[in-house]
Design a protein around this motif. Structure first.
Motif, PDB file in Angstrom:
ATOM      1  N   GLU A   1       0.900  -1.032   0.103  1.00 12.84           N
ATOM      2  CA  GLU A   1      -0.216  -0.427  -0.041  1.00 12.84           C
ATOM      3  C   GLU A   1       0.667   1.331  -0.169  1.00 12.84           C
ATOM      4  OE1 GLU A   1      -3.206   0.724   0.229  1.00 12.84           O
ATOM      5  OE2 GLU A   1      -3.539  -1.672  -0.621  1.00 12.84           O
TER       6      GLU A   1
ATOM      7  N   TRP B   1      -7.377   5.408   2.691  1.00 14.73           N
ATOM      8  CA  TRP B   1      -6.106   5.121   3.658  1.00 14.73           C
ATOM      9  C   TRP B   1      -5.588   5.751   1.967  1.00 14.73           C
ATOM     10  CZ3 TRP B   1      -2.278   4.857   6.452  1.00 14.73           C
ATOM     11  CH2 TRP B   1      -1.636   4.816   6.636  1.00 14.73           C
ATOM     12  N   ARG B   2      -5.566   5.668   0.400  1.00 11.69           N
ATOM     13  CA  ARG B   2      -4.821   5.739  -0.888  1.00 11.69           C
ATOM     14  C   ARG B   2      -4.708   7.417  -0.698  1.00 11.69           C
ATOM     15  NH1 ARG B   2      -6.451   0.379  -3.745  1.00 11.69           N
ATOM     16  NH2 ARG B   2      -5.781  -0.905  -2.471  1.00 11.69           N
TER      17      ARG B   2
ATOM     18  N   PRO C   1       0.909 -12.169   0.746  1.00 11.21           N
ATOM     19  CA  PRO C   1      -1.041 -12.433  -0.058  1.00 11.21           C
ATOM     20  C   PRO C   1      -0.832 -12.142  -1.451  1.00 11.21           C
ATOM     21  CG  PRO C   1      -1.475 -11.902   2.237  1.00 11.21           C
ATOM     22  CD  PRO C   1       0.549 -11.643   2.032  1.00 11.21           C
ATOM     23  N   ARG C   2      -0.300 -10.852  -1.830  1.00  7.59           N
ATOM     24  CA  ARG C   2      -0.607 -10.020  -2.856  1.00  7.59           C
ATOM     25  C   ARG C   2       0.507 -10.100  -4.081  1.00  7.59           C
ATOM     26  NH1 ARG C   2      -2.092  -3.475  -1.681  1.00  7.59           N
ATOM     27  NH2 ARG C   2      -3.526  -4.233  -0.641  1.00  7.59           N
TER      28      ARG C   2
ATOM     29  N   ALA D   1       4.681 -10.745   6.262  1.00 10.36           N
ATOM     30  CA  ALA D   1       3.635 -11.770   5.604  1.00 10.36           C
ATOM     31  C   ALA D   1       2.699 -10.323   5.663  1.00 10.36           C
ATOM     32  CB  ALA D   1       2.764 -10.737   7.440  1.00 10.36           C
ATOM     33  N   ARG D   2       2.893  -9.088   5.336  1.00 13.97           N
ATOM     34  CA  ARG D   2       1.851  -7.753   4.337  1.00 13.97           C
ATOM     35  C   ARG D   2       1.135  -8.120   2.854  1.00 13.97           C
ATOM     36  NH1 ARG D   2       3.982  -3.796   7.899  1.00 13.97           N
ATOM     37  NH2 ARG D   2       5.148  -3.203   6.435  1.00 13.97           N
ATOM     38  N   TRP D   3       2.977  -8.140   2.538  1.00 13.01           N
ATOM     39  CA  TRP D   3       3.040  -8.247   0.788  1.00 13.01           C
ATOM     40  C   TRP D   3       2.745  -9.951   0.308  1.00 13.01           C
ATOM     41  CZ3 TRP D   3       8.889  -6.159   2.172  1.00 13.01           C
ATOM     42  CH2 TRP D   3       8.582  -4.953   2.359  1.00 13.01           C
TER      43      TRP D   3
ATOM     44  N   GLU E   1       6.546  -8.804   9.703  1.00 16.60           N
ATOM     45  CA  GLU E   1       4.998  -8.334   9.657  1.00 16.60           C
ATOM     46  C   GLU E   1       4.872  -7.576   7.790  1.00 16.60           C
ATOM     47  OE1 GLU E   1       4.677  -6.842  14.234  1.00 16.60           O
ATOM     48  OE2 GLU E   1       4.953  -5.557  12.494  1.00 16.60           O
TER      49      GLU E   1
END
Lengths: 391, 391
Positions: A41, A243-244, A89-90, A85-87, A82
């Motif tokens: 993001e 957010w964006r 999945p994409r 783990a965020r990145w 962390e």
């Protein structure tokens, strides 16, 4: 997942797609940057730090390849795990291919940090800066020598839109690139006036640049692309999430040499842009309005509490970056004694010097010298029975 | 001239006249102060210095008595001899008697520095302060615990008069004494609103307090005297000259705990008052208005160039002297991750945690903990097929 992730970078569709958006750049670099743009993001400082320390390609291998490759660098191991783990999945090759293909399909281009046309101000965002910019239009606008960000409320008043148009039109006519967010209200008025003045304008979007958001501005975006640029850091197809929007505001603040808020409610999103501008040390201007207008309450707040500069004209805006020294408070161009002397004179009845001395509280010799001086420029005249004012 | 000057202080009419305006004070002191008020124009720092160093009586003997009595003190001999030449043409006992008699005749009173009712703020003017104040009305207003000066253009707009009235009315209702200059426009609106709110107001005049200036405000001055005070440092019968207007402004600035300019043209006299306030270190407020209004141009100039505080309400004015710490810029009360999570949720279609993680760019465990948190306060809800937003 690790195996799938590693395979992502081997996908044979990646290189042809990269060549479509940036035939002039090493495809591995393009792919790595675009992959990052897909994974994170906007404003992800961990990704920004990793890329700054290792380059986009190696950082990507670390992030979506073998975890064991991860060098600690300046990031803590928990922060890194962390982030992974965020990145992860994409991490799909399809998404990276799609991002490039959809850009190329609509005639867009990919801008990378360091490009000649990369908006220079964005570099001040450091590790929170955009990793790529997806762009449409005449990208020379991005390298404008002078830029100003003009933002404000969607729920603008006629007053606000008219001031925004006046400022943007005047500045654009003199070659300043007008940056805004493409929204209804102040943003739209600023873009339109810049175009109307034959100038250049840039819209930073919160979602993908393939989507007109708001939809009612489709035509406006078409016009902006004809003489300026529509930019976004998220790939085509991305929704303009809250957010964006908040992160998009940092791009507007960083790309402008100064940010001007024309109208804003007490809790307007424009104050978020203003906050980014202030955090970046960019000059911040606010346009005042009637105290009874809720649409100006945010501007007054910026003036009152955040040291924004009061701007009422395009010249005021130029001075935000010209750092012009303030003129002294207006004072009388004539001296205190002259004022007192003139107070003691009549336009009709002539008075002699002694009488003038008594009335003015000035001594007789001072009175005589002042009368002589003011006689020279015609402010007073001597007649048979004394002196009088000529006006 | 010297002999005539010395005789001035022996005039037998002086003491009875002094007793009429201040029966409670040593008549020699009253006569000396009044004589000074007659001899000098407002703001004469040489007179102020002489009085500060020698007392009013002895300073007067030095000034209009034998020159040989003059002690050099901190004043240069040329400065002194120039001052004597200014003062002596006015040294007539008749003028001193008249000043006191005309005050007494209209029921006025003489205020002296150090009096309980002497407006405390005036002492900050030092040797440029007023030597006496001629006063009419309920002089308790002069000792108000809280004071604010509200000034502005004579050529005010309906907007400006309405804001002035709102500020003055609100402040006066809460016990703040509203100080202004009795002029048409903003001044008049401020006085009227203070009276209308049952509060107290003071008008400082540039000419003698026996003259209504402007004449159209005769009734307003009558009303001010009923519940506040009309004050002037020049004796009855004195014309309101331009010099005296400029000097009067320093009294307004010094007497208020803060000065607020409501409307002012680019070169308005109100900017002179604002300059005095700033020079005295008094908080300075300016009310914004439409940028298209010439009547607000001076206020915008004060905001832009002279660090005036933007005030839009009576509360803003109170904070000028309350020195309230600014609140932080409004930020989201929910965390960045929460925003991203909510962006990824739909209000209709339920989504599972893995899908939400991918859409939000947050890792799965963070998604689970945030969903739990937001579930507690009812922002999200878990249904059969996953999670969705409740609003």
């Amino acid at each position: 997942m690790t195996a799938a992730v590693i395979r992502m970078l081997d996908d044979e569709r990646l290189r042809p797609a990269a060549a479509r958006v940036r035939p002039d750049v090493d495809p591995d670099e393009v792919i790595a940057r675009v992959a990052w743009s897909v994974l994170v993001e906007p404003g992800d400082g961990v990704a920004g730090t990793l890329i700054a320390e290792h380059g986009a390609r190696r950082a990507l291998q670390m992030a979506v390849g073998e975890s064991s490759l991860l060098a600690p660098g300046s990031l803590g191991s928990q922060q890194l795990s962390e982030a992974l783990a965020r990145w992860r999945p994409r991490a799909r090759a399809q998404a990276v291919v799609d991002a490039m293909a959809s850009c190329a399909d609509i005639g867009g281009r990919l801008l990378l940090p360091g490009d000649e046309l990369w908006p220079a101000g964005l570099d001040d965002l450091g590790v929170h800066g955009p990793l790529v910019l997806w762009a449409r239009g005449d990208l020379r606008a991005c390298a404008g020598p002078a830029t100003v960000s003009i933002v404000g409320a969607r729920a603008a008043t006629g007053y606000g839109e008219s001031v925004a148009a006046e400022l943007a039109g005047d500045l654009a006519a003199s070659g300043v690139v007008v940056i805004s967010g493409g929204a209804y209200g102040i943003d739209g008025a600023a873009h339109r006036a810049a175009l109307g003045a034959g100038g250049t304008t840039i819209a930073f979007l919160a979602g993908g640049m393939d989507r007109a958001y708001p939809a009612g501005h489709q035509q406006l975006f078409d016009r902006i692309r004809a003489r300026g640029a529509v930019l976004s850091e998220v790939p085509c197809g991305s929704a303009p999430t809250k957010w964006r929007f908040l992160q998009r505001n940092r791009l507007i603040a960083a790309a402008g040499m100064a940010t001007v808020v024309v109208e804003a409610g007490w809790r307007s999103g424009s104050l978020n842009t203003a906050g980014h501008a202030a955090a970046l040390g960019r000059p911040l201007g606010a346009v005042p309005g009637p105290v009874s207008s809720a649409a100006s309450a945010g501007c007054h707040r910026l003036l009152r509490e955040y040291d924004a500069v009061c701007v009422t004209s395009a010249q005021d805006v130029r001075e935000l970056w010209d750092d012009v020294v303030a003129e002294p408070v207006p004072t009388e161009s004539i001296s205190p004694d002259q004022i007192r002397l003139l107070d003691a004179l009549s336009g009709r009845t002539p008075r002699d010097a002694a009488e003038i001395a008594r009335l003015s509280g000035l001594d007789a010799s001072r009175v005589r010298s002042l009368l002589g001086l003011l006689g020279l420029d015609g402010t007073v005249e001597q007649v048979r029975d004394g002196w009088r004012r000529t006006s």
